[in-house]
Design a protein around this motif. Structure first.
Motif, PDB file in Angstrom:
ATOM      1  N   SER A  71       0.814  -1.217   0.000  1.00  0.00           N
ATOM      2  CA  SER A  71       0.000   0.000   0.000  1.00  0.00           C
ATOM      3  C   SER A  71       0.847   1.266   0.000  1.00  0.00           C
ATOM      4  O   SER A  71       0.381   2.322  -0.397  1.00  0.00           O
ATOM      5  CB  SER A  71      -0.962   0.002   1.182  1.00  0.00           C
ATOM      6  N   ASP A  72       2.079   1.191   0.474  1.00  0.00           N
ATOM      7  CA  ASP A  72       2.966   2.370   0.474  1.00  0.00           C
ATOM      8  C   ASP A  72       4.368   1.973   0.015  1.00  0.00           C
ATOM      9  O   ASP A  72       5.316   1.989   0.782  1.00  0.00           O
ATOM     10  CB  ASP A  72       2.995   3.036   1.846  1.00  0.00           C
ATOM     11  N   PRO A  73       4.498   1.640  -1.273  1.00  0.00           N
ATOM     12  CA  PRO A  73       5.793   1.204  -1.793  1.00  0.00           C
ATOM     13  C   PRO A  73       6.770   2.366  -1.932  1.00  0.00           C
ATOM     14  O   PRO A  73       6.377   3.533  -1.929  1.00  0.00           O
ATOM     15  CB  PRO A  73       5.437   0.653  -3.169  1.00  0.00           C
ATOM     16  N   GLY A 123       5.182  10.221  -4.382  1.00  0.00           N
ATOM     17  CA  GLY A 123       4.022  11.082  -4.538  1.00  0.00           C
ATOM     18  C   GLY A 123       2.750  10.293  -4.314  1.00  0.00           C
ATOM     19  O   GLY A 123       2.764   9.161  -3.835  1.00  0.00           O
ATOM     20  N   SER A 124       1.633  10.919  -4.686  1.00  0.00           N
ATOM     21  CA  SER A 124       0.335  10.271  -4.599  1.00  0.00           C
ATOM     22  C   SER A 124      -0.253  10.268  -6.005  1.00  0.00           C
ATOM     23  O   SER A 124      -0.356  11.318  -6.640  1.00  0.00           O
ATOM     24  CB  SER A 124      -0.575  11.028  -3.631  1.00  0.00           C
ATOM     25  N   TYR A 125      -0.633   9.096  -6.482  1.00  0.00           N
ATOM     26  CA  TYR A 125      -1.060   8.927  -7.863  1.00  0.00           C
ATOM     27  C   TYR A 125      -2.499   8.393  -7.928  1.00  0.00           C
ATOM     28  O   TYR A 125      -2.807   7.385  -7.288  1.00  0.00           O
ATOM     29  CB  TYR A 125      -0.124   7.966  -8.592  1.00  0.00           C
ATOM     30  N   PRO A 126      -3.373   9.055  -8.724  1.00  0.00           N
ATOM     31  CA  PRO A 126      -4.744   8.557  -8.891  1.00  0.00           C
ATOM     32  C   PRO A 126      -4.757   7.401  -9.903  1.00  0.00           C
ATOM     33  O   PRO A 126      -4.529   7.604 -11.084  1.00  0.00           O
ATOM     34  CB  PRO A 126      -5.504   9.771  -9.424  1.00  0.00           C
ATOM     35  N   VAL A 147       3.319   6.687  -2.946  1.00  0.00           N
ATOM     36  CA  VAL A 147       4.652   6.158  -3.224  1.00  0.00           C
ATOM     37  C   VAL A 147       5.647   6.953  -2.382  1.00  0.00           C
ATOM     38  O   VAL A 147       5.694   8.182  -2.440  1.00  0.00           O
ATOM     39  CB  VAL A 147       4.997   6.267  -4.728  1.00  0.00           C
ATOM     40  N   ASP A 148       6.427   6.241  -1.563  1.00  0.00           N
ATOM     41  CA  ASP A 148       7.395   6.859  -0.652  1.00  0.00           C
ATOM     42  C   ASP A 148       8.746   7.035  -1.316  1.00  0.00           C
ATOM     43  O   ASP A 148       9.032   6.476  -2.375  1.00  0.00           O
ATOM     44  CB  ASP A 148       7.563   5.996   0.607  1.00  0.00           C
ATOM     45  N   GLU A 149       9.590   7.806  -0.626  1.00  0.00           N
ATOM     46  CA  GLU A 149      10.989   7.932  -1.035  1.00  0.00           C
ATOM     47  C   GLU A 149      11.640   6.559  -0.974  1.00  0.00           C
ATOM     48  O   GLU A 149      11.294   5.743  -0.116  1.00  0.00           O
ATOM     49  CB  GLU A 149      11.740   8.876  -0.075  1.00  0.00           C
ATOM     50  N   PRO A 150      12.582   6.289  -1.865  1.00  0.00           N
ATOM     51  CA  PRO A 150      13.297   5.022  -1.742  1.00  0.00           C
ATOM     52  C   PRO A 150      14.022   4.962  -0.394  1.00  0.00           C
ATOM     53  O   PRO A 150      14.542   5.963   0.080  1.00  0.00           O
ATOM     54  CB  PRO A 150      14.293   5.036  -2.895  1.00  0.00           C
TER      55      PRO A 150
END
Length: 183
Positions: A71-73, A123-126, A147-150
């Protein structure tokens, strides 16, 4: 009038009533010549007719479902998008899936309900999926993919209260009927 003789034009037997209205179920779509012959109290007859159009019911739109894991890669890591809970009105799997990942990449059309996609930037993607059933009917489902920072040795996630929480929502059954409990 005291007697009404109905012919429904579909090969069913004539129906005689003492009322000026009746109902008749048709088994197939088509145009049927309906006639009624009326008899009054003086035993005089008259006939009227109409062409009755019967249409097949339109299938209901499918139910579309979309989930992602994780859910938060982190950016540059694959995300699995799963639309396999998408079904038609009979509970059968949908036939095609068009995934739009919300990051400007071209939509992906697939006959498989599960695909992977990698985001280059955090970021956040629709994300949207359009599913199509065997009748050609469509439905959409969407989610916002965070999507989180690596992560590296110097960028370990913490219990930072400024970060947005992650939430996942699902229901069962996914294709409920009227008055059926949903959990």
């Amino acid at each position: 009038c005291v007697k009404f003789v109905w012919v429904f034009g579909d090969g069913s037997p004539k129906e005689t009533t003492d009322e000026p209205t009746t109902t008749h179920p048709y088994k197939k779509a088509g145009v049927y010549p309906v006639t009624v012959t009326v008899t009054d109290k003086h035993d005089q007859n008259a006939t009227a007719s109409v062409n009755q159009r019967v249409r097949a019911p339109k299938p209901e739109d499918p139910y579309a479902s979309l989930q992602s894991t994780p859910s938060d890669p982190a950016a540059k890591k694959p995300v699995r998008f799963d639309a396999s809970r998408s079904v038609d009105e009979n509970g059968d799997p949908c036939k095609t899936f068009v995934f739009d990942f919300g990051d400007g990449s071209p939509p992906v059309t697939s006959t498989e309900p599960v695909v992977e996609h990698t985001y280059d930037e955090p970021g956040s993607y629709p994300v949207n999926v359009t599913v199509t059933d065997k009748s050609g009917n469509r439905a959409n489902a969407a989610l916002n993919q965070k999507v989180d920072e690596p992560m590296d040795a110097f960028n370990i996630p913490s219990d930072d209260p400024t970060k947005d929480p992650t939430v996942v929502l699902s229901s069962a059954p996914t294709n409920a009927k009227i008055d059926e409990p949903v959990t």
